[in-house]
Scaffold this active site. Structure first.
Site, PDB file in Angstrom:
ATOM      1  N   HIS A 158     -11.006  32.805 -62.167  1.00  0.00           N
ATOM      2  CA  HIS A 158      -9.984  32.767 -61.105  1.00  0.00           C
ATOM      3  C   HIS A 158      -9.977  34.044 -60.268  1.00  0.00           C
ATOM      4  O   HIS A 158      -9.361  34.085 -59.210  1.00  0.00           O
ATOM      5  CB  HIS A 158      -8.603  32.549 -61.729  1.00  0.00           C
ATOM      6  CG  HIS A 158      -8.434  31.169 -62.292  1.00  0.00           C
ATOM      7  ND1 HIS A 158      -7.676  30.200 -61.683  1.00  0.00           N
ATOM      8  CD2 HIS A 158      -8.962  30.582 -63.398  1.00  0.00           C
ATOM      9  CE1 HIS A 158      -7.729  29.084 -62.386  1.00  0.00           C
ATOM     10  NE2 HIS A 158      -8.495  29.290 -63.434  1.00  0.00           N
ATOM     11  N   ASP A 366      -8.544  39.746 -53.984  1.00  0.00           N
ATOM     12  CA  ASP A 366      -7.856  38.665 -54.704  1.00  0.00           C
ATOM     13  C   ASP A 366      -8.828  37.512 -54.910  1.00  0.00           C
ATOM     14  O   ASP A 366      -9.603  37.204 -54.000  1.00  0.00           O
ATOM     15  CB  ASP A 366      -6.652  38.177 -53.870  1.00  0.00           C
ATOM     16  CG  ASP A 366      -5.478  37.742 -54.737  1.00  0.00           C
ATOM     17  OD1 ASP A 366      -5.724  37.351 -55.894  1.00  0.00           O
ATOM     18  OD2 ASP A 366      -4.333  37.804 -54.267  1.00  0.00           O
TER      19      ASP A 366
HETATM   20  O1  LIG Z   1      -1.133  35.740 -66.787  1.00  0.00           O
HETATM   21  P1  LIG Z   1      -0.685  37.001 -66.119  1.00  0.00           P
HETATM   22  O2  LIG Z   1      -1.320  38.227 -66.708  1.00  0.00           O
HETATM   23  O3  LIG Z   1       0.812  37.081 -66.043  1.00  0.00           O
HETATM   24  O4  LIG Z   1      -1.175  36.965 -64.582  1.00  0.00           O
HETATM   25  C1  LIG Z   1      -0.992  35.832 -63.738  1.00  0.00           C
HETATM   26  C2  LIG Z   1      -2.328  35.227 -63.332  1.00  0.00           C
HETATM   27  O5  LIG Z   1      -2.962  36.159 -62.449  1.00  0.00           O
HETATM   28  C3  LIG Z   1      -4.299  35.871 -62.042  1.00  0.00           C
HETATM   29  O6  LIG Z   1      -4.316  34.781 -61.115  1.00  0.00           O
HETATM   30  C4  LIG Z   1      -5.519  34.390 -60.463  1.00  0.00           C
HETATM   31  O7  LIG Z   1      -5.603  32.993 -60.348  1.00  0.00           O
HETATM   32  C5  LIG Z   1      -5.094  32.386 -59.163  1.00  0.00           C
HETATM   33  C6  LIG Z   1      -5.377  30.885 -59.229  1.00  0.00           C
HETATM   34  O8  LIG Z   1      -6.757  30.631 -59.256  1.00  0.00           O
HETATM   35  C7  LIG Z   1      -5.730  33.015 -57.934  1.00  0.00           C
HETATM   36  O9  LIG Z   1      -5.194  32.414 -56.761  1.00  0.00           O
HETATM   37  C8  LIG Z   1      -5.454  34.514 -57.931  1.00  0.00           C
HETATM   38  O10 LIG Z   1      -6.140  35.100 -56.840  1.00  0.00           O
HETATM   39  C9  LIG Z   1      -5.912  35.166 -59.230  1.00  0.00           C
HETATM   40  O11 LIG Z   1      -5.438  36.503 -59.248  1.00  0.00           O
HETATM   41  C10 LIG Z   1      -5.152  35.628 -63.258  1.00  0.00           C
HETATM   42  O12 LIG Z   1      -6.474  35.339 -62.883  1.00  0.00           O
HETATM   43  C11 LIG Z   1      -4.589  34.554 -64.165  1.00  0.00           C
HETATM   44  O13 LIG Z   1      -5.384  34.422 -65.334  1.00  0.00           O
HETATM   45  C12 LIG Z   1      -3.187  34.976 -64.563  1.00  0.00           C
HETATM   46  O14 LIG Z   1      -2.593  33.961 -65.359  1.00  0.00           O
HETATM   47  O1  LIG Z   2       8.545  34.818 -57.815  1.00  0.00           O
HETATM   48  C1  LIG Z   2       7.518  34.131 -57.828  1.00  0.00           C
HETATM   49  C2  LIG Z   2       6.290  34.625 -57.347  1.00  0.00           C
HETATM   50  C3  LIG Z   2       5.177  33.791 -57.399  1.00  0.00           C
HETATM   51  N1  LIG Z   2       5.275  32.537 -57.904  1.00  0.00           N
HETATM   52  C4  LIG Z   2       4.090  31.656 -57.926  1.00  0.00           C
HETATM   53  O2  LIG Z   2       3.009  32.324 -58.548  1.00  0.00           O
HETATM   54  C5  LIG Z   2       1.791  31.912 -57.960  1.00  0.00           C
HETATM   55  C6  LIG Z   2       0.990  33.143 -57.565  1.00  0.00           C
HETATM   56  O3  LIG Z   2      -0.339  32.765 -57.452  1.00  0.00           O
HETATM   57  P1  LIG Z   2      -1.406  33.573 -56.632  1.00  0.00           P
HETATM   58  O4  LIG Z   2      -2.657  32.810 -56.702  1.00  0.00           O
HETATM   59  O5  LIG Z   2      -0.908  33.860 -55.255  1.00  0.00           O
HETATM   60  O6  LIG Z   2      -1.554  34.993 -57.349  1.00  0.00           O
HETATM   61  P2  LIG Z   2      -1.663  35.447 -58.890  1.00  0.00           P
HETATM   62  O7  LIG Z   2      -0.297  35.901 -59.268  1.00  0.00           O
HETATM   63  O8  LIG Z   2      -2.118  34.268 -59.673  1.00  0.00           O
HETATM   64  O9  LIG Z   2      -2.633  36.581 -58.882  1.00  0.00           O
HETATM   65  C7  LIG Z   2       2.131  31.026 -56.769  1.00  0.00           C
HETATM   66  O10 LIG Z   2       1.959  29.673 -57.120  1.00  0.00           O
HETATM   67  C8  LIG Z   2       3.597  31.337 -56.524  1.00  0.00           C
HETATM   68  O11 LIG Z   2       4.326  30.258 -55.982  1.00  0.00           O
HETATM   69  C9  LIG Z   2       6.461  32.050 -58.381  1.00  0.00           C
HETATM   70  O12 LIG Z   2       6.546  30.909 -58.830  1.00  0.00           O
HETATM   71  N2  LIG Z   2       7.564  32.869 -58.321  1.00  0.00           N
END
Ligand SMILES: O=P(O)(O)OC[C@H]1O[C@H](O[C@H]2O[C@H](CO)[C@@H](O)[C@H](O)[C@H]2O)[C@H](O)[C@@H](O)[C@@H]1O
Ligand SMILES: O=c1ccn([C@@H]2O[C@H](COP(=O)(O)OP(=O)(O)O)[C@@H](O)[C@H]2O)c(=O)[nH]1
Length: 463
Positions: A158, A366
């Site tokens: 991701h 990202d």
């Molecule tokens: O699980 P956390 O440590 O709380 O972090 C939240 C997620 O962050 C990252 O999200 C990524 O996946 C998204 C969907 O494909 C993508 O849009 C975003 O750019 C990425 O940063 C992480 O890769 C996840 O594993 C985490 O669950």
């Molecule tokens: O207060 C918040 C902030 C973010 N999101 C959700 O978290 C996801 C963030 O995903 P993104 O791919 O932009 O970044 P990541 O946190 O996975 O790196 C999106 O679906 C947002 O709608 C949410 O539910 N509540």
């Protein structure tokens, strides 16, 4: 059809009401698995202290069986906070300066992957298809193969994949590359990530590109593909329209009064470029004094990975910065930045996006960024807002109607804010339509289907 087994570190645990935590992976996978049915295995998010975790807890909800395991404090510290989030995360986001290698953490990462494999294997039937997600679990397939599993196993990353010069600063890059070769399909978000991966294989003669998206490395042949993750576009658009009647959204709208809303939504993470964005907002106001008192910048930033020192430090930095800008620019009847340091439910977010005249999504790097896609889907087709998007987000490869910016260029980002706020309606509609058409066609179901089709048609590893 084969049963689907999804494995990811983060799982939206159903006993929390099935609400996905802030983070795109959990949001997207929930949609994908609801459609398909199957097993979702991962970490419960809880620690068992230093006691051996209880056997897997299995919960059934609709057509999904959640199989959740606790981890010990040591495991959480070494595998999740340590290696995954203090080595792999910064390296994959090009932040060599923040990577903190420790032999203990590296060992913990591989140990927890073995532990996951041992817990998962008894649940797996011979014809199940296994889909592993993200950087926490790269060595999982190698562990499962070691235990004799011959299932098709796919992996989707991701986050970004960095170029060889960046990846090879990591002492265990060889084991990580070898780990990926045990999958049948390795998926990336963008063409840039796949190119970087191919470059890593080439650089040290680890592997070859065979054509047709196939690679050979470490004696195995696998497919490397691009699968840009999407959202449930049509449903989210509907959701946003209805959200305008939500009490919180109505209150927000009233409180903004006649001002234009600029909105940013990001986990509190250094990769998201929040401090550069606040600087750019300040620059925008200073360069456009007529905008004083006429815009409100709402930044929603839930805390994330607070046990990791860099994230903990950011909590103070961003709060202080927002306070300083408000102190310097604000007036008795105007607070320029509204900074919210907690998670907001997606039903409210959808309505807030729709109120936003400008969506600011300016990460330094990202994987994709689902917020950018949600912002577009939430707009009113007759009066859409403008997406200001970092060229370094995976989403920039998909969303051609956005105003692309370099987030390191503070003045350039400030100029884009000014341009977005003064953009004529016809241009806004054209840009929005280009993006919305793309998002409707490439939604999360398509992402899931494309990946699983490639996995189903990959050579059978059982021979
Ligand atoms: O699980 P956390 O440590 O709380 O972090 C939240 C997620 O962050 C990252 O999200 C990524 O996946 C998204 C969907 O494909 C993508 O849009 C975003 O750019 C990425 O940063 C992480 O890769 C996840 O594993 C985490 O669950
Ligand atoms: O207060 C918040 C902030 C973010 N999101 C959700 O978290 C996801 C963030 O995903 P993104 O791919 O932009 O970044 P990541 O946190 O996975 O790196 C999106 O679906 C947002 O709608 C949410 O539910 N509540």
């Amino acid at each position: 059809m084969s049963r689907l087994v999804i494995v990811s570190n983060r799982v939206p645990v159903p006993d929390k009401g099935g609400i996905a935590p802030a983070g795109g992976l959990a949001v997207a996978l929930k949609v994908a698995l609801e459609e398909h049915g199957g097993i979702w295995m991962g970490w419960s998010g809880r620690s068992s202290g230093e006691n051996e975790p209880e056997p897997l807890a299995q919960l059934h909800q609709g057509n999904i069986t959640y199989a959740l395991t606790d981890l010990t404090d040591t495991d959480v510290g070494e595998y999740y906070h340590g290696f995954a989030n203090r080595v792999l995360w910064p390296i994959c986001h090009y932040r060599l300066d923040l990577a903190e290698y420790g032999r203990k953490e590296m060992a913990g990462y591989f140990r927890v992957n073995r532990f996951f494999a041992h817990r998962l294997a008894p649940l797996v039937r011979p014809d199940d298809v296994i889909w592993v997600h993200d950087y926490h679990l790269i060595p999982l397939a190698a562990e499962l193969r070691q235990m004799g599993l011959k299932n098709r196993i796919g992996f989707f990353l991701h986050i970004p994949w960095p170029p060889a010069d960046v990846l090879f600063t990591m002492p265990v890059h060889e084991e990580i590359m070898r780990g990926l070769s045990h999958y049948d399909v390795v998926g990336f978000q963008t063409d840039h990530d796949l190119e970087n991966f191919a470059g890593c294989l080439r650089r040290e003669g680890i592997g070859d590109e065979l054509g047709g998206g196939r690679f050979s490395a470490y004696g195995r042949v696998f497919k490397g593909g691009i699968y840009a993750i999407g959202i449930e576009t049509a449903a989210f658009a509907e959701f946003a329209k209805k959200a305008l009647t939500n009490k919180t959204v109505r209150k927000a709208r009233e409180s903004i009064e006649h001002r234009s809303l600029i909105i940013g939504v990001d986990r509190l993470d250094y990769s998201k470029g929040i401090t550069q964005r606040i600087d750019a907002f300040e620059r925008f106001i200073l360069a456009n004094p007529a905008q004083q008192g006429r815009v409100t910048y709402l930044q929603i930033t839930p805390k994330s990975r607070s046990e990791v020192p860099e994230y903990e430090a950011m909590q103070r930095t961003v709060a202080e910065q927002a306070g300083r800008v408000n102190g310097a620019l604000g007036a008795v009847d105007w607070v320029p930045i509204r900074y919210i340091n907690r998670s907001v439910g997606r039903h409210i977010l959808a309505g807030l996006y729709r109120l936003g005249k400008v969506g600011l999504v300016t990460p330094l790097r990202d994987g994709m960024n689902l917020v950018a896609k949600e912002y577009v889907a939430a707009q009113d087709p007759d009066d859409p807002g403008v997406l200001v998007l970092s060229r370094f987000a995976g989403a920039a490869r998909d969303l051609k109607g956005a105003l692309l910016v370099n987030p390191y260029d503070i003045e350039g980002t400030a100029n884009a804010m000014a341009r977005a706020l003064s953009m004529p309606l016809e241009e806004r509609k054209d840009r929005w339509k280009t993006m919305m058409d793309h998002l409707l066609e490439h939604d999360v179901s398509r992402w899931c289907r494309d990946f699983l089709n490639d996995l189903a048609t990959s050579p059978d590893p059982s021979g």
